[in-house]
Enzyme design. Structure first.
Site, PDB file in Angstrom:
ATOM      1  N   HIS A   1     -26.173 128.939 -71.889  1.00 50.54           N
ATOM      2  CA  HIS A   1     -24.868 129.955 -71.667  1.00 50.54           C
ATOM      3  C   HIS A   1     -25.351 131.296 -72.088  1.00 50.54           C
ATOM      4  O   HIS A   1     -25.158 132.244 -71.276  1.00 50.54           O
ATOM      5  CB  HIS A   1     -23.716 129.500 -72.362  1.00 50.54           C
ATOM      6  CG  HIS A   1     -22.969 128.363 -71.642  1.00 50.54           C
ATOM      7  ND1 HIS A   1     -23.059 126.998 -71.746  1.00 50.54           N
ATOM      8  CD2 HIS A   1     -21.965 128.465 -70.821  1.00 50.54           C
ATOM      9  CE1 HIS A   1     -22.460 126.306 -71.039  1.00 50.54           C
ATOM     10  NE2 HIS A   1     -21.800 127.154 -70.429  1.00 50.54           N
TER      11      HIS A   1
ATOM     12  N   HIS B   1     -23.560 125.084 -80.582  1.00 51.34           N
ATOM     13  CA  HIS B   1     -24.821 125.677 -80.796  1.00 51.34           C
ATOM     14  C   HIS B   1     -24.788 126.386 -82.234  1.00 51.34           C
ATOM     15  O   HIS B   1     -23.685 126.542 -82.761  1.00 51.34           O
ATOM     16  CB  HIS B   1     -25.146 126.842 -79.972  1.00 51.34           C
ATOM     17  CG  HIS B   1     -25.414 126.363 -78.489  1.00 51.34           C
ATOM     18  ND1 HIS B   1     -26.538 125.767 -78.237  1.00 51.34           N
ATOM     19  CD2 HIS B   1     -24.587 126.395 -77.186  1.00 51.34           C
ATOM     20  CE1 HIS B   1     -26.735 125.542 -77.052  1.00 51.34           C
ATOM     21  NE2 HIS B   1     -25.478 125.744 -76.413  1.00 51.34           N
TER      22      HIS B   1
END
Length: 106
Positions: A24, A73
């Site tokens: 992303h 993440h």
């Protein structure tokens, strides 16, 4: 390549696969870099151009921070995604410029 597992805490969104690098973050940085250059070159001076040149660099960072916030993440994953996108963008820019100047010399 790295195959680093995701953070071992409860995720706020569903995420599968490995953690590094953040796709992303890389994708948003790539799109915003290209749009930044397009706006810089093609738009006439004005308020909209100035506004876009301020907003476009901020978007990837918001997306990167959101990936950390939802616990899918690590910060280094986001940074790795940004570095990956910037590297590929600069390589693409170099290739584009070399082809452009090669065609102008003929």
């Amino acid at each position: 390549m790295v195959q680093r597992p995701r953070p071992a805490v409860s995720h706020l969104v569903k995420a599968t696969g490995y953690s590094f690098p953040s796709g992303h973050s890389a994708g948003s940085m790539s799109i915003c870099l290209v749009l930044f250059v397009v706006v810089l070159i093609l738009m006439n001076k004005g308020l909209l151009k100035r506004l876009l040149l301020i907003i476009l660099p901020i978007i990837p960072f918001i997306i990167g921070m959101s990936r950390i916030y939802v616990h899918v993440h690590y910060p280094s994953d986001v940074l790795g995604g940004f570095i990956e996108a910037i590297t590929y963008f600069l390589l693409g820019l170099l290739i584009f410029q070399s082809k452009l100047f090669k065609n102008n010399d003929k």
